[in-house]
Design a protein around this motif. Structure first.
Motif: not given
Ligand code: MG
Length: 254
Positions: A60, A82, A108, A110, A139, A156
Motif C-alpha cells: 500500500v 501494488f 521503507e 513497514e 519495502d 519494488k
Molecule cells: Mg512502501
C-alpha cells in the motif's frame, strides 16, 4: 504468540513458537492444522527464515501523511495498491542485494499483515478473523526506477527487496499505535507509529479482497512513515516494530 519459521541443525524447515528457553517446533503449519512437538531448539541453533512464504505480497503506497508529504504527493482517496513478487522475500540477516540497474535504493520500514485464511470480499468488521498476525517488513525500493518507470513493478520487485520477520505476532493490535523505527548502522532514519496510517488494516484488507483473493500466508505491507533514505553496500538496516521484534539485514552490491 510469536511464530517463526526456521531451518534446524538437521536442515529441516519447520514452524516454531518462541518460548523463553528456545523455539518449540510445531508439526504442520499455522494455516491448516498444527500441533506442538516435544522438541525445543536453542535460539543459537535455529536459523531464522522469513516467517512465511506468501503467494503474493501486496503493498500500500502513501499510507502515512508524513511520508506522502516528503515525496510532495497527496494522500490517496482510497488505498493505492501494488504487487511485489513472492520471490523478493528474504528472512532476517539475509542480504539485501543492490542491483546494477539502480543507483538509488531506499529502505521503507513497514508493518506487515499476514493473512490466515482464504479471503475474498470480506467486510471491514469481519477482517480480524481472517488474519494470522503481524510481522515487520522492509519495502525496499529503487527510487530512481520508480520515478523513471511511472509504475512500480521493477522498482519494488527485485530479488531480496522484501525482508520479512523475525516473527509473526498474533496478539497485537496496530490501532493501539505500535512504534515503527528504522535504523541504518544504528542511526535512526524513520520513527513513526501505526496509529498514523491513513487507511487502517481492516480497511486495507477489505479493499484488497474486493480485487483479488488473498490466500493463507499472503502478506500486505501497510505503508511507511517519513524518513525513507538511501541504502549503500556495507549498511546494516534494521526495522523494529514495538511488540513484534527487530528485522536486521545487511546490504551488499551484486
Ligand atoms: Mg512502501
Amino acid at each position: 504468540m510469536k511464530i517463526v519459521r526456521i531451518r534446524t541443525g538437521s536442515d529441516e524447515i519447520a514452524y516454531g513458537g518462541v518460548e523463553p528457553e528456545g523455539i518449540r517446533i510445531y508439526r504442520g503449519t499455522p494455516f491448516v492444522a498444527w500441533e506442538p512437538t516435544e522438541v525445543v531448539v536453542g535460539f543459537a541453533e535455529a536459523h531464522l527464515l522469513a516467517p512465511v512464504f506468501p503467494t503474493k505480497v501486496v503493498g500500500v503506497g502513501r499510507n502515512y501523511p508524513d511520508h506522502a508529504a516528503e515525496h510532495a504527493v497527496a494522500v490517496p482517496e482510497e488505498p493505492l495498491i501494488f504487487l511485489k513478487p513472492a520471490t523478493a522475500v528474504i528472512g532476517p540477516l539475509a542480504p539485501i542485494v543492490l542491483p546494477p540497474d539502480s543507483s538509488h535504493v531506499e529502505h521503507e520500514a513497514e508493518l506487515a499483515v499476514v493473512m490466515g485464511t482464504v479471503t475474498r470480499n470480506v467486510a471491514i468488521e469481519d477482517v480480524g478473523a481472517h488474519l494470522l498476525g503481524y510481522t515487520a517488513a522492509n519495502d525496499v525500493s529503487a527510487r530512481d526506477l520508480q520515478r523513471k518507470d511511472g509504475q512500480w513493478s521493477r522498482a519494488k520487485g527485485f530479488d531480496t527487496f522484501c525482508p520479512l520477520g523475525p516473527a509473526i505476532e498474533t496478539e497485537v493490535d496496530p490501532l493501539e499505535g505500535l512504534a515503527i523505527t528504522c535504523r541504518v548502522d544504528g542511526e535512526v532514519r524513520q520513527s513513526g507509529t501505526t496509529a498514523d496510517m491513513v487507511f487502517g488494516v481492516a480497511e486495507i484488507v477489505a479493499f484488497i479482497s474486493r480485487v483479488m483473493t488473498l490466500l493463507p500466508g499472503d502478506v500486505i505491507l501497510t505503508g511507511t512513515p517519513a524518513g525513507v533514505g538511501p541504502l549503500v553496500a556495507g549498511n546494516r538496516v534494521e526495522v523494529e516494530i514495538e511488540r513484534i521484534g527487530s528485522l536486521v539485514n545487511p546490504v551488499i552490491r551484486r
